[in-house]
Every structure is written in C-alpha cells, then in structure tokens.
Design a protein around this motif. Structure first.
Motif, PDB file in Angstrom:
ATOM      1  N   THR A  27      59.834  39.113  21.994  1.00 28.10           N
ATOM      2  CA  THR A  27      60.591  38.888  23.016  1.00 28.10           C
ATOM      3  C   THR A  27      62.162  38.444  23.223  1.00 28.10           C
ATOM      4  O   THR A  27      62.144  37.013  22.935  1.00 28.10           O
ATOM      5  CB  THR A  27      59.914  38.498  24.397  1.00 28.10           C
ATOM      6  N   LEU A  29      64.981  36.673  24.559  1.00 26.15           N
ATOM      7  CA  LEU A  29      65.367  36.138  25.801  1.00 26.15           C
ATOM      8  C   LEU A  29      67.015  36.014  25.960  1.00 26.15           C
ATOM      9  O   LEU A  29      67.631  35.864  25.029  1.00 26.15           O
ATOM     10  CB  LEU A  29      64.729  34.813  25.989  1.00 26.15           C
ATOM     11  N   SER A  30      67.311  35.266  26.986  1.00 23.62           N
ATOM     12  CA  SER A  30      68.786  34.804  27.233  1.00 23.62           C
ATOM     13  C   SER A  30      68.748  33.323  27.175  1.00 23.62           C
ATOM     14  O   SER A  30      67.769  32.735  27.270  1.00 23.62           O
ATOM     15  CB  SER A  30      69.399  35.499  28.491  1.00 23.62           C
ATOM     16  N   ALA A  32      69.986  31.563  29.125  1.00 25.47           N
ATOM     17  CA  ALA A  32      69.589  30.727  30.493  1.00 25.47           C
ATOM     18  C   ALA A  32      68.230  30.701  30.599  1.00 25.47           C
ATOM     19  O   ALA A  32      67.871  30.206  31.544  1.00 25.47           O
ATOM     20  CB  ALA A  32      70.257  31.852  31.377  1.00 25.47           C
ATOM     21  N   ASP A  33      67.597  31.515  29.856  1.00 26.08           N
ATOM     22  CA  ASP A  33      66.068  31.270  29.926  1.00 26.08           C
ATOM     23  C   ASP A  33      65.387  29.853  29.289  1.00 26.08           C
ATOM     24  O   ASP A  33      64.184  29.541  29.840  1.00 26.08           O
ATOM     25  CB  ASP A  33      65.359  32.347  29.347  1.00 26.08           C
ATOM     26  N   LEU A  34      66.227  29.271  28.429  1.00 21.84           N
ATOM     27  CA  LEU A  34      65.916  28.052  27.895  1.00 21.84           C
ATOM     28  C   LEU A  34      65.866  26.762  28.636  1.00 21.84           C
ATOM     29  O   LEU A  34      67.194  26.648  28.792  1.00 21.84           O
ATOM     30  CB  LEU A  34      66.765  28.076  26.587  1.00 21.84           C
ATOM     31  N   GLU A  35      65.121  26.248  29.209  1.00 22.85           N
ATOM     32  CA  GLU A  35      65.017  25.170  29.952  1.00 22.85           C
ATOM     33  C   GLU A  35      65.786  23.882  29.438  1.00 22.85           C
ATOM     34  O   GLU A  35      65.335  23.394  28.341  1.00 22.85           O
ATOM     35  CB  GLU A  35      63.666  24.565  30.440  1.00 22.85           C
TER      36      GLU A  35
END
Length: 347
Positions: A27, A29-30, A32-35
């Motif tokens: 998948t 991700l962007s 921005a999805d990485l905390e």
C-alpha cells in the motif's frame, strides 16, 4: 516507458529472488500518513543511508545514491519526499520490534587464571561439515585445544554465550585497547532458546524472561547454569575485525558499520537491504524515526519484523534486551518501484 519497465523488472526480481509470498500486500502511503515525520532528524538518516546506498543493486538505487551524496543536511527531508514514496508491506503477521546491541567484554590476548574462556575461530572441518559438533561436544572435549584457534580469552562464560547470540562484539584488553570480533560461522546445529527452556521448566513466566534475568540465574546456579547453556546446540565462531575503528559500530549484513538507533535488521525477503524504513514503534518509549535497513538476523522474519540496533555496551544491552513492542514499519521505495508494487495506487 523504459524507466517504468525497469521498475517493473526490479519489483519482479525483488519478489522472486527474496521469496515474498503471494499473500503479501503493498500500500502506497503519503508522507502525511507517517506519524511524527516532520519532527525527525532527516539529516541523520540521510548520512546513514549514504553509508551503504552505493552497495545497493539496480540503476534506480544507484541514481538515488548519487543524488543523496549531493544533498546538504538541510535538504535531507526534501530529498526523501521528492524521490521516495512510503510503502506499507504486510504479510498477515503483526508488527514486532526487538532490539540488539554490540556486547563489550573484558578479555586478553593470552590465557590466565582470570581469562579462561576462549573465543574461537572456525576450524576447517566445521566449514566442510554441516551440521558439525554440538555446543556440548565442542566445549566438553579436546577438539579445539592446542590448534591456535583462539582469538582471545574472556573472563565470563555467560557473557561469551550472549556474545554468540549477538554475533559480534568488542573485547576490552588489559591495556585499554579494544579488539573487535565479528561473526565467523556456526556449527550448523539448530538454535534453541534458553529463555524458552527456563519457561518450560517452570522457573520463570514468559513475561519475566530477559537477557539479564537469564544471566543472573546462570550465575546463581553454576552447575545447572552450565547445563542450561548447553541446551542450545548452536555454537558461533568468530573472526577478528581489524579494519573497523573502535569508535564505529559493528559490521552489518552489508559489510558496513551499523549506527545506533538509525540502523535496523530486517527480512530481505520483503525489505531491500539499504532501503530507508520509517519506524512507528508503540509500547513503552514510543519511537518515530527514519532508519536504514542495513542488517539481517536469523530470527528476523516477516514484512513487519525489525531489530533495532541500540549501540555498544551495557546500557545499550539493557535497552535492547527489554524491547518487544508492536507498531508499524513503512519502507521508502523509489517512486517508480513503489507504484509498480501497488499499481492501483494513485500517483
């Protein structure tokens, strides 16, 4: 089109050669999805990436490595965001983070009353025969004696046992100098966990077992402790590593020094060695940072499995020995490779 075809070929080679199974999902991700992504020290991660990127196969990685060397520290975050995409790789197993470290032992080049426990090179017959003798047979007989196979002698058989589990370490000599040893081979016998054996015997519950607990129990019970260590048939031999300065970390699977809290061991069936990997470790002491996959391990199997390198010495060992946490890891892949792995993702 040529670049896209190359990416598809690279993905096919990765999935075929490394054995990623058909149930593996990818998948894209962007960032921005990485905390915690904006708060990390991307320049530190870039420096570690540059240590090994030149050894990564494939034109895509070669090109990215060349660009990496041209980056200034302040441009590190932009470099990763511009040329990579985060890919979540899952194989159905939950994420698990553990830790490893480089032990530091007290030892000598020469045997004495204090330094009685030898660190051995691998004998030729062990290289030619697999499996070879068990741990009990190696240590209980005369097979290794008077052959000049000793690299050094140390003062603690328990620490030597755990040195074999870690696979590399440093020996502090009486004059204060350091001798580094690395993995030199094994006897080919199966590894049997002495922690699991302590639980099986009812001495401890599973949640109570750690490296320090095992060490202390063996020292309190010398005869039973020796028998417990011999429960593990596997035996590791070493080689002297003279080309790595003492200030640098031990050599990982890419034959380069690994870096404390920036290098991880992964399963190369899912994660290319040398690739950046974003870590979101939960549990006590949450960790969100960009690390580099520069090592492997016999127990590190699965798409969401990682072993974090904590450094050298007792403090690193204490931190690594207690780590067993869930979370998530996301691999940063070159853009074309990322979208070839997950063709339905939006570009």
């Amino acid at each position: 089109m040529i670049g896209a075809l190359r990416a598809v070929c690279l993905v096919g080679a990765l999935m075929t050669a490394t054995g990623a199974n058909a149930e593996t999902t990818y998948t894209v991700l962007s960032f921005a999805d990485l905390e915690g992504w904006p708060r990390d020290d991307h320049a530190a991660a870039l420096a570690v990436f540059r240590n090994t990127c030149a050894d990564m196969p494939g034109q895509e990685w070669e090109a990215l490595c060349a660009v990496a060397y041209s980056q200034k520290p302040e441009g590190a975050r932009a470099f990763f965001e511009l040329f990579f995409r985060p890919v979540l790789i899952r194989d159905g197993s939950p994420a698990l983070f553990t830790g490893y470290f480089e032990p530091e032992l007290e030892g000598s080049r020469f045997p004495s009353e204090r330094y009685r426990y030898p660190i051995y090179r691998m004998p030729d017959e062990a290289k030619a025969t697999t499996p070879w003798l068990t741990r009990r047979e190696i240590l209980g007989g005369d097979i290794m004696k008077n052959r000049g196979l000793e690299i050094a002698w140390v003062d603690d058989p328990v620490e030597l046992f755990f040195l074999q589990i870690q696979g590399s370490g440093r020996i502090r000599l009486p004059d204060g100098k350091m001798l580094r040893v690395g993995y030199g081979g094994a006897n080919g016998q199966p590894y049997r966990s002495i922690g699991v054996e302590l639980v099986r015997r009812g001495i401890y519950a599973a949640h109570q077992v750690s490296a320090e607990v095992i060490k202390n129990w063996v020292r309190r019970n010398p005869a039973e402790g020796e028998e417990l260590l011999n429960h593990n048939d596997s035996y590791v031999f070493f080689r002297e590593v003279s080309k790595v300065p003492a200030k640098d970390g031990p050599l990982g699977a890419m034959n380069r020094s690994v870096t404390a809290l920036r290098s991880i061991a992964v399963d190369p069936a899912y994660v290319p060695l040398g690739a950046p990997v974003w870590i979101e470790k939960a549990g006590e002491g949450p960790m969100h940072r960009l690390m580099i996959a520069q090592d492997t391990g016999a127990a590190i199997k699965g798409a969401q499995r990682a072993d974090i390198f904590f450094g050298t010495g007792d403090a690193a060992g204490s931190a690594a020995g207690t780590l067993k946490d869930p979370g998530r890891m996301v691999v940063l892949m070159p853009i074309q490779t990322a979208y070839a792995l997950a063709p339905d993702a939006e570009g």
